[in-house]
Scaffold this active site. Structure first.
Site, PDB file in Angstrom:
ATOM      1  N   SER A  62       0.866  -1.216   0.001  1.00 31.62           N
ATOM      2  CA  SER A  62       0.021  -0.196  -0.011  1.00 31.62           C
ATOM      3  C   SER A  62       0.952   1.358   0.224  1.00 31.62           C
ATOM      4  O   SER A  62       0.269   2.285  -0.402  1.00 31.62           O
ATOM      5  CB  SER A  62      -1.180   0.007   1.144  1.00 31.62           C
ATOM      6  OG  SER A  62      -0.140  -0.023   2.494  1.00 31.62           O
ATOM      7  N   CYS A 116      -7.130  -6.689  -0.278  1.00 29.62           N
ATOM      8  CA  CYS A 116      -5.737  -6.503   0.484  1.00 29.62           C
ATOM      9  C   CYS A 116      -5.295  -4.884   0.983  1.00 29.62           C
ATOM     10  O   CYS A 116      -5.813  -4.033   1.140  1.00 29.62           O
ATOM     11  CB  CYS A 116      -4.591  -7.328   0.397  1.00 29.62           C
ATOM     12  SG  CYS A 116      -3.064  -7.759   1.675  1.00 29.62           S
ATOM     13  N   ILE A 143      -2.361 -12.260   2.866  1.00 25.81           N
ATOM     14  CA  ILE A 143      -1.182 -12.713   2.405  1.00 25.81           C
ATOM     15  C   ILE A 143      -0.962 -11.119   3.767  1.00 25.81           C
ATOM     16  O   ILE A 143      -1.117 -10.272   2.842  1.00 25.81           O
ATOM     17  CB  ILE A 143      -0.640 -12.447   1.482  1.00 25.81           C
ATOM     18  CG1 ILE A 143      -0.876 -13.799   0.392  1.00 25.81           C
ATOM     19  CG2 ILE A 143       0.755 -12.561   1.269  1.00 25.81           C
ATOM     20  CD1 ILE A 143      -0.877 -14.072  -1.452  1.00 25.81           C
ATOM     21  N   ARG A 144       0.095 -11.211   4.651  1.00 26.16           N
ATOM     22  CA  ARG A 144       0.656 -10.198   5.342  1.00 26.16           C
ATOM     23  C   ARG A 144      -1.046  -9.369   5.495  1.00 26.16           C
ATOM     24  O   ARG A 144      -0.794  -7.928   4.605  1.00 26.16           O
ATOM     25  CB  ARG A 144       1.753  -9.236   4.362  1.00 26.16           C
ATOM     26  CG  ARG A 144       3.082  -9.499   4.891  1.00 26.16           C
ATOM     27  CD  ARG A 144       3.908  -9.353   4.760  1.00 26.16           C
ATOM     28  NE  ARG A 144       4.253  -9.422   3.654  1.00 26.16           N
ATOM     29  CZ  ARG A 144       4.580 -10.612   2.330  1.00 26.16           C
ATOM     30  NH1 ARG A 144       4.527 -11.357   3.165  1.00 26.16           N
ATOM     31  NH2 ARG A 144       4.401  -9.959   1.097  1.00 26.16           N
ATOM     32  N   HIS A 182      -7.748 -11.805  -1.032  1.00 33.17           N
ATOM     33  CA  HIS A 182      -7.783 -11.850  -1.707  1.00 33.17           C
ATOM     34  C   HIS A 182      -7.940 -12.996  -3.273  1.00 33.17           C
ATOM     35  O   HIS A 182      -7.348 -14.003  -4.021  1.00 33.17           O
ATOM     36  CB  HIS A 182      -6.099 -12.135  -2.625  1.00 33.17           C
ATOM     37  CG  HIS A 182      -5.037 -11.681  -2.018  1.00 33.17           C
ATOM     38  ND1 HIS A 182      -4.376 -10.443  -2.284  1.00 33.17           N
ATOM     39  CD2 HIS A 182      -4.128 -11.529  -0.667  1.00 33.17           C
ATOM     40  CE1 HIS A 182      -3.957  -9.872  -1.862  1.00 33.17           C
ATOM     41  NE2 HIS A 182      -3.895 -10.437  -0.807  1.00 33.17           N
ATOM     42  N   GLU A 187      -8.524 -12.996  -6.089  1.00 32.27           N
ATOM     43  CA  GLU A 187      -8.137 -12.938  -6.996  1.00 32.27           C
ATOM     44  C   GLU A 187      -7.201 -14.350  -7.247  1.00 32.27           C
ATOM     45  O   GLU A 187      -6.909 -14.806  -8.673  1.00 32.27           O
ATOM     46  CB  GLU A 187      -7.743 -11.722  -7.603  1.00 32.27           C
ATOM     47  CG  GLU A 187      -6.004 -11.088  -7.312  1.00 32.27           C
ATOM     48  CD  GLU A 187      -6.291 -11.367  -5.819  1.00 32.27           C
ATOM     49  OE1 GLU A 187      -7.487 -10.684  -5.229  1.00 32.27           O
ATOM     50  OE2 GLU A 187      -5.874 -10.098  -5.135  1.00 32.27           O
TER      51      GLU A 187
HETATM   52  N1  GLN Z   1       1.210  -5.678   3.974  1.00 31.04           N
HETATM   53  C1  GLN Z   1       0.301  -5.092   2.589  1.00 31.04           C
HETATM   54  C2  GLN Z   1       0.370  -3.796   2.939  1.00 31.04           C
HETATM   55  O1  GLN Z   1       0.464  -2.896   4.469  1.00 31.04           O
HETATM   56  C3  GLN Z   1      -0.486  -5.448   1.811  1.00 31.04           C
HETATM   57  C4  GLN Z   1      -0.310  -7.302   1.451  1.00 31.04           C
HETATM   58  C5  GLN Z   1      -1.114  -7.809   0.065  1.00 31.04           C
HETATM   59  O2  GLN Z   1      -1.749  -6.553   0.436  1.00 31.04           O
HETATM   60  N2  GLN Z   1      -1.622  -8.610   0.122  1.00 31.04           N
HETATM   61  O3  GLN Z   1       0.412  -2.373   1.697  1.00 31.04           O
END
Ligand code: GLN
Length: 194
Positions: A49, A79, A135-136, A172, A174
């Site tokens: 981001s 995300c 994911i994170r 996600h 996608e």
């Molecule tokens: N951790 C990422 C962020 O803070 C986002 C991770 C993702 O889009 N899979 O931007």
């Protein structure tokens, strides 16, 4: 025919384009303000981001994007995309677009379990649970009166929200074969209910 754009500055935009392609939607990669013209909807993908926000500023996309959403363009952030849609982040950076009435915490699951999958019951998508890939991932820490929670983890933490023609998911869709979320977004794009 409705055209749907995917913000293609950084992150997994190709996977979103592929999913939309399977649904026979006309798509456009969005990098410049003029790419937003005539779109019924826009997807902001997952990625990083802070990088995406920096690139949005370099390409001077922030103002035009917010303007188009105010005019009725549907928008969905996955995300990192949801992080950017938020009104406020728990962290100082990046500066989000402030479009959805939600507060979001980035990287909410820590380093040890930075990726996981979970089956979510999402009434808006029907009875079959949705297999969600995190994911994170961020979580939604607060939901204002304008937004509604669409999905939560078993421990109650909110991971998807909707507000009018805007949608945010911490995971996600996608990255899976299940196209129900993309179909749901297309329905939002096509219903210009106001
Ligand atoms: N951790 C990422 C962020 O803070 C986002 C991770 C993702 O889009 N899979 O931007």
């Amino acid at each position: 025919m409705t055209k749907v754009g995917v913000l293609a500055l950084q992150g997994d935009f190709a996977e979103h384009l592929q999913a939309l392609g399977k649904l026979k939607v006309e798509t456009r990669e969005v990098r410049l303000p003029r790419d937003l013209e005539g779109l019924g909807g826009l997807i902001i993908p997952g990625g990083e981001s802070t990088s995406m926000a920096r690139l949005m500023d370099i390409y001077e996309l922030r103002g035009p994007l917010k303007e188009r959403v105010r005019e009725g363009m549907a928008v969905w952030g996955t995300c990192a995309g949801m992080i950017l849609l938020a009104r406020r982040l728990v962290e100082d950076r990046p500066e989000p677009l402030g479009l959805m009435d939600i507060e979001v915490r980035r990287n909410a699951f820590g380093r040890q379990v930075d990726s996981f999958e979970a089956d979510l019951v999402i009434p808006a998508l029907g009875d079959k649970p949705f297999h969600a890939v995190f994911i994170r991932a961020p979580v939604i820490t607060q939901v204002g009166p304008q937004a509604q929670i669409m999905a939560a983890l078993k421990d109650g933490r909110a991971v998807a929200a909707r507000q009018g023609r805007m949608l945010g998911t911490a995971f996600h869709p996608e990255l899976t074969e299940d196209l129900r979320f993309h179909r749901h977004f297309l329905k939002m794009v096509r219903s210009r209910a106001e």
